[in-house]
Design a protein around this motif. Structure first.
Motif, PDB file in Angstrom:
ATOM      1  N   PRO A 230       6.001   9.252  -1.922  1.00 20.11           N
ATOM      2  CA  PRO A 230       6.396   7.882  -2.281  1.00 20.11           C
ATOM      3  C   PRO A 230       6.316   6.900  -1.121  1.00 20.11           C
ATOM      4  N   TYR A 231       6.056   7.412   0.100  1.00 20.79           N
ATOM      5  CA  TYR A 231       6.071   6.532   1.270  1.00 20.79           C
ATOM      6  C   TYR A 231       4.645   6.214   1.693  1.00 20.79           C
ATOM      7  N   PRO A 232       4.228   4.962   1.579  1.00 20.05           N
ATOM      8  CA  PRO A 232       2.849   4.608   1.930  1.00 20.05           C
ATOM      9  C   PRO A 232       2.659   4.514   3.429  1.00 20.05           C
ATOM     10  N   ASP A 233       1.428   4.776   3.866  1.00 13.67           N
ATOM     11  CA  ASP A 233       1.053   4.575   5.262  1.00 13.67           C
ATOM     12  C   ASP A 233       0.549   3.158   5.509  1.00 13.67           C
ATOM     13  N   PHE A 234       0.053   2.533   4.453  1.00 14.12           N
ATOM     14  CA  PHE A 234      -0.390   1.138   4.509  1.00 14.12           C
ATOM     15  C   PHE A 234       0.353   0.360   3.431  1.00 14.12           C
TER      16      PHE A 234
END
Length: 306
Positions: A230-234
């Motif tokens: 659920p955690y985006p890098d961008f």
């Protein structure tokens, strides 16, 4: 008439001697003995070990039914809660269908063509080794997922990362040799070949880093497809406000390619922010390569044109 002869008188008539003698000679018959009734105390009846008493058994059955109903309600409630949570999550965090293969395959094909267009003095030798290897990897990836990228496999992911790494190494080699020859003055003395080589390195730089961003963000295209991370890098602008995009929006390869292009043009992030360390590192490396290539190539070309 004398008083002894009156039967109604109150005097007591004494028995005669004969009657007394006969009464004395009769045997005395004892009274029959009364039977002694003893109370026999019966031990209390005990139910078998495996049979519950009627009241306790009914209570246990009732409690079991209550627990079963509560378990059913809990399962139903948990499923409804999960469905509600899925509906509340944005589409880019949910499991969706895979991306189309065509944009990625076309971008890789363009990168290979740009590498083949470079002068031999800027390419790794043998000149055809890396382009042929890149083409073989691309053909294998397209054969595995010809239409949509929706198949999870360690082999396929390793092949995709290897393909991007080979293109990256080849392009960095070309950029380093181009910058070295520009500094030493051994590059072409005319502006056209110089600008063509610089543009080839620059455009390949945009494509290859767009592939890196696309392949690594949230576990790659298949990881984003399954919605596991659920955690985006961008952080794209559409992720921060639902009103900026349709409800079914999610980042695809074209979005990552545009991110790479704007980073190479501005030498810094623009509307897409890197959130993780590896994303920031890659964007810094890309900006450095782009800055060195553009600055030296343009400066040399302007000098030649003058």
């Amino acid at each position: 008439m004398s008083g002894s002869d009156d039967p109604t008188s109150g005097s007591t008539v004494s028995p005669s001697p004969a009657d007394a003698e006969s009464a004395a000679t009769q045997p005395v018959v004892p009274a029959p003995a009364q039977p002694v009734v003893q109370a026999v105390v019966q031990p209390p009846l005990q139910a078998p070990a495996d049979v519950e008493p009627p009241i306790e058994g009914s209570v246990s059955r009732a409690l079991g039914e209550v627990r079963g109903r509560l378990g059913d309600l809990e399962r139903l409630g948990g499923a409804e809660v999960e469905q509600a949570e899925d509906r509340l999550r944005p589409i880019w965090q949910q499991a969706t269908k895979g991306e189309h293969r065509l944009p990625v395959a076309a971008a890789v094909a363009v990168a290979i063509a740009l590498q083949l267009a470079l002068p031999n003095r800027l390419s790794m030798h043998p000149v055809l080794l890396l382009p042929v290897l890149e083409t073989a990897l691309l053909v294998g990836l397209v054969a595995a997922n010809p239409k949509r990228i929706d198949r999870e496999s360690r082999v396929l992911r390793s092949a995709s990362l290897t393909l991007i790494a080979i293109i990256t190494i080849d392009n960095i080699w070309a950029a380093a040799h181009l910058i070295q020859r520009l500094i030493n003055g051994t590059m072409a003395s005319t502006a056209e070949p110089l600008l063509a080589s610089g543009a080839s390195v620059y455009l390949t730089n945009v494509i290859v880093f767009g592939l890196w961003y696309w392949e690594l963000d949230r576990g790659g295209p298949v990881g984003r497809l399954m919605g596991r991370n659920p955690y985006p890098d961008f952080l794209f602008s559409q992720m921060t406000n639902d009103n900026l995009a349709p409800p079914d929006w999610r980042p695809t390869f074209v979005d990552y390619l545009y991110t790479s292009f704007t980073n190479a043009m501005a030498f810094s992030p623009t509307d897409v922010l890197p959130l993780t360390r590896w994303a920031k590192t890659l964007m810094a490396v890309q900006a450095g390569v782009a800055l060195g290539t553009v600055a030296l190539v343009v400066a040399r070309a302007v000098n030649i044109l003058k």
